[in-house]
Motif scaffolding. Sequence first.
Motif, PDB file in Angstrom:
ATOM      1  N   THR A   9       0.847  -1.192   0.000  1.00  0.00           N
ATOM      2  CA  THR A   9       0.000   0.000   0.000  1.00  0.00           C
ATOM      3  C   THR A   9       0.882   1.241   0.000  1.00  0.00           C
TER       4      THR A   9
ATOM      5  N   SER B 291      -3.521   0.465  -3.312  1.00  0.00           N
ATOM      6  CA  SER B 291      -3.230  -0.870  -2.789  1.00  0.00           C
ATOM      7  C   SER B 291      -3.325  -1.871  -3.932  1.00  0.00           C
TER       8      SER B 291
ATOM      9  N   THR C  91       1.645  -7.297   9.124  1.00  0.00           N
ATOM     10  CA  THR C  91       1.593  -5.966   8.540  1.00  0.00           C
ATOM     11  C   THR C  91       2.770  -5.146   9.036  1.00  0.00           C
TER      12      THR C  91
ATOM     13  N   GLY D  89       3.359   0.798   2.967  1.00  0.00           N
ATOM     14  CA  GLY D  89       3.031  -0.265   3.910  1.00  0.00           C
ATOM     15  C   GLY D  89       2.936  -1.600   3.211  1.00  0.00           C
TER      16      GLY D  89
ATOM     17  N   ARG E 145     -10.699  -0.076   9.992  1.00  0.00           N
ATOM     18  CA  ARG E 145      -9.382  -0.375   9.455  1.00  0.00           C
ATOM     19  C   ARG E 145      -9.277  -1.854   9.119  1.00  0.00           C
TER      20      ARG E 145
ATOM     21  N   ASP F 271       0.955  -5.574   3.729  1.00  0.00           N
ATOM     22  CA  ASP F 271       0.147  -6.575   4.423  1.00  0.00           C
ATOM     23  C   ASP F 271       0.367  -7.917   3.746  1.00  0.00           C
TER      24      ASP F 271
ATOM     25  N   PHE G 164      -7.012  -4.274   8.758  1.00  0.00           N
ATOM     26  CA  PHE G 164      -6.256  -5.275   9.511  1.00  0.00           C
ATOM     27  C   PHE G 164      -7.029  -5.748  10.736  1.00  0.00           C
TER      28      PHE G 164
ATOM     29  N   PRO H 268       1.434  -0.432   8.875  1.00  0.00           N
ATOM     30  CA  PRO H 268       0.114  -0.661   8.279  1.00  0.00           C
ATOM     31  C   PRO H 268      -0.587   0.630   7.919  1.00  0.00           C
ATOM     32  N   ASP H 269      -1.300   0.583   6.792  1.00  0.00           N
ATOM     33  CA  ASP H 269      -2.090   1.729   6.365  1.00  0.00           C
ATOM     34  C   ASP H 269      -3.429   1.663   7.059  1.00  0.00           C
ATOM     35  N   PHE H 270      -3.605   2.462   8.111  1.00  0.00           N
ATOM     36  CA  PHE H 270      -4.851   2.489   8.847  1.00  0.00           C
ATOM     37  C   PHE H 270      -5.640   3.758   8.551  1.00  0.00           C
TER      38      PHE H 270
ATOM     39  N   ASN I 278      -1.563 -13.424   9.439  1.00  0.00           N
ATOM     40  CA  ASN I 278      -1.494 -12.086   8.859  1.00  0.00           C
ATOM     41  C   ASN I 278      -0.326 -11.331   9.480  1.00  0.00           C
TER      42      ASN I 278
END
Length: 743
Positions: A246, A738, A287, A271, A316, A273, A318, A290-292, A285
């Motif tokens: 991302t 993304s 990350t 980012g 978000r 994931d 994740f 992370p893109d929050f 998973n």
Amino acid sequence: MRVFFLAGLLLPAFGAAAQSASTTQANPAARIPKLQGTIVIDGVADEAAWQGALVQEIGYEIQPGDNIPAPVQTTVRVGYTAEALYLTFHAQDPDPAAIRAHLRDRDTAFNDDWVGVFLDTFNDNRRGYELMINPLGVQSDLIRDETNSNNQEDPSWDGLWQSEGRLTADGYEVEVRIPFSTLRFPNGGGDQRWGMALFRNYPRDKRHQLSSRPVPRASNCFQCEWDKYDGMAGVQQGRNLEVVPTLTVGATQTRVAAGAPWHNDTSIEPGLDVSWAPSPAMTLNATINPDFSQVETDQLQLDINSSFALFYQEKRPFFLEGADYFTTQFDVLYTRQIADPDFGLRVTGRTGSGAYGAFVARDATTLLLVPGVLGSGFAQLDQKANVAVGRYRHDFGTDFSLGVIGTFRRGDDYANNVTGVDARWRQGGHTVTAQFLHSQSEYPASIVVEYSGELGNDPTPSGNAWRAEYTFSNRNWYVDVWHAAIDPGFRADLGFIGQVGYDQSLIGGSYSWFRDGKAFNRINLYADFDITHRYDGQLLERELEGHVNVQGPMQSNLTLHGLTRVRFWQGTLFDEHYVDISANFRPTGSLQLGVSASTGRMLDLGAARLGRRTLLELFANANLGRGLALDWDIYRQWMRRDGGTAFTATVLNAGGSWQFDPRQRLRFTLQGSAVTRDPTLYVGPVNQRARNWAGQLVYSYKLNPRTALYAGASYGAFMDDAHPQLFNDTRSIFVKLSYGWQP
């Protein structure tokens, strides 16, 4: 504010008013055949491979009719290959012009006509998938958690699957391909046995819910009613590896006053994931950075005349995926408390007799919900924190489950640890749930000051919280009895438990009348009594309330509600009472209108004085053509007391979307609030005027839930007594990219 729950939109038969254990014998398991040949998902089921599929009918109306023959014919073909499950729906309609079908974003077409398949891949009547498709191929997918009595349907899960739909001369057709890599199911190469239900939503004057199998109104376990299907031997999930890089680029400007210099903040945030399923029953998973970021704004709320912190839904990705694995009776985990994580690792999965989930994260800040006896608020520590959460549930047969949960967070001079056990038992119409938690905490002086009023000044508080509930339900009756107690030293800093130091008991129940074939087809009468005491025995609240709800033509819903209570505030007991009425209906298939009004004697918390509070809310949503949708919600409340109007508050949430095609969407929102107070009616200083406005415009192009582009801009304005002129205080632009790569 008005909230629509998906459960109410999808399957109103399974609300709290009419449920009991399954009373229908399961049909002998059908066998899903393996298809031979190639199928192209284009909405036209003309491939030769479909000739070998299992043919099923959606032949029963379960709402509002009581398992009567379906008013329209729906034929479904089901089959599988080594890689995917395939379905095609032929939905006939005597009046094709009346079909409700709109271009929409994912998970927003529930008011349309739709068809769907519900899957219980572990055949344990606990967790399932719900996948729905409207006549234009728009997808909606949810996770169903049969053990969660508060919110059984979670739309946050977004699976990767394909669908296409088209309108025809006699109705519509839909084709679906569900890769096995999208689903989780038991290990093993032999035959699988899955629970499965086929559904059709047929909204006209009433919302007709059609099923492939009868569903008794006495059932309190919808998933228990699904048919059993054998097959899927030797299915393959592939590599089950997904990598999603991302990139978010944004520029924000803020200022503290009109004419003040702008403060510029530019960010470029890459980012990554990664998701990997080493087995069909486990998902890992990871990350990094992370893109929050959120691409759509939260619903605007005002905390006027309220002493507790406001709750906002998590958005978000994740934290949304697999969130149901961590659900318990108490809100022990509220992931928006993890405000700015640097990384995260998570595992979720199923065993032959249970489910588990765990994650760790490093948070760049420490956000706290500071609880109290009569109020709560947020505080922040300027320090990093390590976070760990674990949850395991073991199922003893089909009726009893036992679970454990732990949440742990630690910083430099701060720590909060919560551990607990919970249980659930269901037999017939009886359900019993219980949970016990224990917490130990350590706080710096700045946080101790926040809760030092009624809760003392202990920097290392500890305490327990427990809750036990019994419910009974059958076709007409529903009974609910529960008790909860939380010690003054209990803290759940990763959860959303804003009140501590009290115990509360409730007893309530309802009765439903079903009037099949009548214009007003269902009436529900409900009442409950609850009482709350502070930890030292002081009465905090004694409340009696009740409502009557009626469902009728034009999908109308009318509720009359009344409440009377004694309420403790600032050392005094106050008598409150009010009545409210709410109604909504659909005069056409493209328009919904609603209104809510309330009036009565209420407490003005800021002045500790009683007055007459009045509230009026108007809301609506409208579809203009296939792709344009508008929605708005405006409410206004005011408090009259002591010969004047103490406060007036108005809130607007409005917006709309233009869906150009299934992939492209333009979304706009407008939010605003205005609050005025009469300072002469308050002892302490109050703001006489405050206003704010915000707008956002977002363009999105989505190939699928993982591969997408977002571009947007926002604008905000503000005023209060210190800034008497409305001025632009914030503006921003952003681009978010993304890409979902499956090597």
